[in-house]
Write a protein that holds these residues in place. Structure first.
Motif, PDB file in Angstrom:
ATOM      1  N   MET A 107      35.461  25.294  37.101  1.00 13.85           N
ATOM      2  CA  MET A 107      36.469  24.364  36.573  1.00 13.85           C
ATOM      3  C   MET A 107      37.686  25.181  36.141  1.00 13.85           C
ATOM      4  SD  MET A 107      35.082  21.180  36.489  1.00 13.85           S
ATOM      5  CE  MET A 107      35.628  20.219  35.098  1.00 13.85           C
ATOM      6  N   GLY A 108      38.875  24.699  36.501  1.00 13.84           N
ATOM      7  CA  GLY A 108      40.089  25.361  36.040  1.00 13.84           C
ATOM      8  C   GLY A 108      40.248  26.794  36.496  1.00 13.84           C
ATOM      9  N   GLY A 109      39.758  27.102  37.700  1.00 14.06           N
ATOM     10  CA  GLY A 109      39.937  28.432  38.259  1.00 14.06           C
ATOM     11  C   GLY A 109      38.871  29.440  37.897  1.00 14.06           C
ATOM     12  N   GLU A 110      37.857  29.043  37.109  1.00 18.99           N
ATOM     13  CA  GLU A 110      36.782  29.965  36.760  1.00 18.99           C
ATOM     14  C   GLU A 110      35.505  29.183  36.471  1.00 18.99           C
ATOM     15  OE1 GLU A 110      37.965  32.063  33.278  1.00 18.99           O
ATOM     16  OE2 GLU A 110      38.101  30.266  32.046  1.00 18.99           O
ATOM     17  N   TYR A 111      34.389  29.915  36.460  1.00 15.56           N
ATOM     18  CA  TYR A 111      33.104  29.289  36.166  1.00 15.56           C
ATOM     19  C   TYR A 111      32.914  29.188  34.655  1.00 15.56           C
ATOM     20  CZ  TYR A 111      31.421  29.377  40.973  1.00 15.56           C
ATOM     21  OH  TYR A 111      31.253  29.139  42.314  1.00 15.56           O
ATOM     22  N   ASP A 112      32.526  28.004  34.199  1.00 13.10           N
ATOM     23  CA  ASP A 112      32.236  27.779  32.788  1.00 13.10           C
ATOM     24  C   ASP A 112      30.799  27.295  32.651  1.00 13.10           C
ATOM     25  OD1 ASP A 112      34.819  28.394  31.797  1.00 13.10           O
ATOM     26  OD2 ASP A 112      35.527  26.417  32.440  1.00 13.10           O
TER      27      ASP A 112
END
Length: 388
Positions: A107-112
């Motif tokens: 999400m949003g350019g990175e893994y959360d």
């Protein structure tokens, strides 16, 4: 129990009245019970025989009923204690199930990393995405363009029983979307989905639909995801032409023939991770446990309906809004219809328990619909919080 209590009181009153009448009549006739004159002992003994044999019988029966009532009440309390022990253990296991939810998502350019009830929100959002994609693909208003006639008849019978306003195409779309999100579109998940719907949907429809949904990659694959978004921005006619070209080229994915450059951009000869990876390992045990908890409560023979609802309300208070939303779509899907729309296979009487309505399990859903799904149509008798 109320009848026994009333009977004990009646016997006690009758015994008291008989005793009072007897003592009163004896006094009027000149006899006395409390006499220390030895010549009166035979008469006193007769009084005692009468009181013990007649009046005492009333008191003894009353006492027996009261003892029996006390025994029954004690037995009931013991059963209630046993039930509460099991019920609260189930509630504890439910909380542990939710606390173990973990979901790592791009999400949003990175893994959360998401945990606990956040996971229910993400899964429901994925369901809504899939549902909208299915509705975009399925433009016909003719139910037989999608459904096998036998299955269409079954869904109509459910609609007649539950609410004639139910749109069975919408119901079938919810079913497909939930199956895809639940099992995922990996090799194993796709096989399970097809086995589940092979006798329910038109093959020409669901093979192409599933192929279309499989085109969606994870967001981490930026270039392919950009192609997916461009596909969904096409006009309805071109949208279906691109899907058809890709579908026809599935046996030779590296050499698709099409007048649309977008077909080449998908680069179907290249491996990629599908967006819908499935949540069976998260939701399978969760829903089984939730269903077993409510059937255990609903089928308990030693609780009144008011008591059952009170315990059910306590359990429902643990469910977040997104959990209730997932329960809603699960209960509409073929995986969860036993909650309300059809009887559980173990129910020999073939009668649905109506658990959603009976315990108002989706009471806290907001508004009148969820992303276009008119949930009040499916459960018109639930007492929704927003109606007050």
């Amino acid at each position: 129990m109320r009848f026994l209590q009333l009977s004990a009181i009646v016997l006690l009153v009758c015994g008291t009245v008989v005793l009072a009448c007897f003592v009163g009549k004896a006094t009027i006739d000149g006899y006395t019970i409390f006499s220390f004159n030895p010549t009166d002992y035979p008469t006193t003994g007769q009084f005692g025989d009468f009181v013990g044999g007649v009046v005492g019988t009333f008191f003894a029966l009353s006492g027996t009923l009261l003892i029996y009532m006390n025994f029954k009440e004690q037995t009931r309390e013991n059963k209630r204690s046993a039930f509460e022990s099991s019920f609260f253990e189930m509630l504890k296991l439910y909380r542990e199930n939710v606390s173990e939810f973990r979901y790592k998502k791009f999400m949003g350019g990175e893994y959360d990393m998401y945990e606990n009830r956040q996971v229910a929100r993400l899964i429901f959002e994925e369901f809504i995405e899939c549902y909208r994609e299915i509705r975009k693909y399925s433009n016909s208003k003719n139910e037989l363009d999608y459904l096998h006639p036998v299955y269409a008849k079954k869904l109509r019978s459910i609609a007649v029983k539950q609410n004639p306003e139910i749109d069975i195409i919408e119901m079938a779309s919810i079913d497909l979307a939930f199956l895809i999100v639940f099992f995922g579109l990996g090799e194993e998940g796709e096989a399970i989905i097809k086995a589940n719907i092979i006798n329910k949907f038109s093959k020409d429809y669901y093979y192409k639909l599933i192929y279309f949904i499989k085109l969606k990659p994870k967001r981490s694959n930026a270039s392919r995801f950009e192609s997916w978004e461009r596909l969904n921005q096409l006009t309805y006619e071109n949208f279906h032409k691109v899907i058809e070209d890709l579908y026809q080229a599935r046996k030779q994915p590296s050499q698709p023939k099409s007048s649309f450059p977008l077909v080449q951009d998908f680069d179907m000869g290249k491996a990629y991770n599908k967006y819908y990876g499935g949540h069976q390992f998260r939701l399978g045990h969760y829903f089984r446990h939730l269903y077993q908890s409510y059937t255990y409560l609903n089928d308990h023979p030693d609780l009144s309906e008011k008591e059952k609802y009170s315990y059910g309300k306590l359990y429902r208070a643990q469910l977040s809004t997104y959990e209730q939303a997932l329960l809603l779509v699960n209960s509409i899907s073929s995986l969860g219809m036993k909650w309300e729309f059809q009887a559980d296979a173990s129910d020999l009487a073939g009668v649905s328990s109506n658990l959603i309505t009976k315990y108002n399990l989706i009471k806290n859903l907001p508004g009148g619909h969820l992303s276009g799904i008119r949930y009040k149509t499916y459960y018109p008798d639930v007492s929704y919080e927003n109606e007050f």
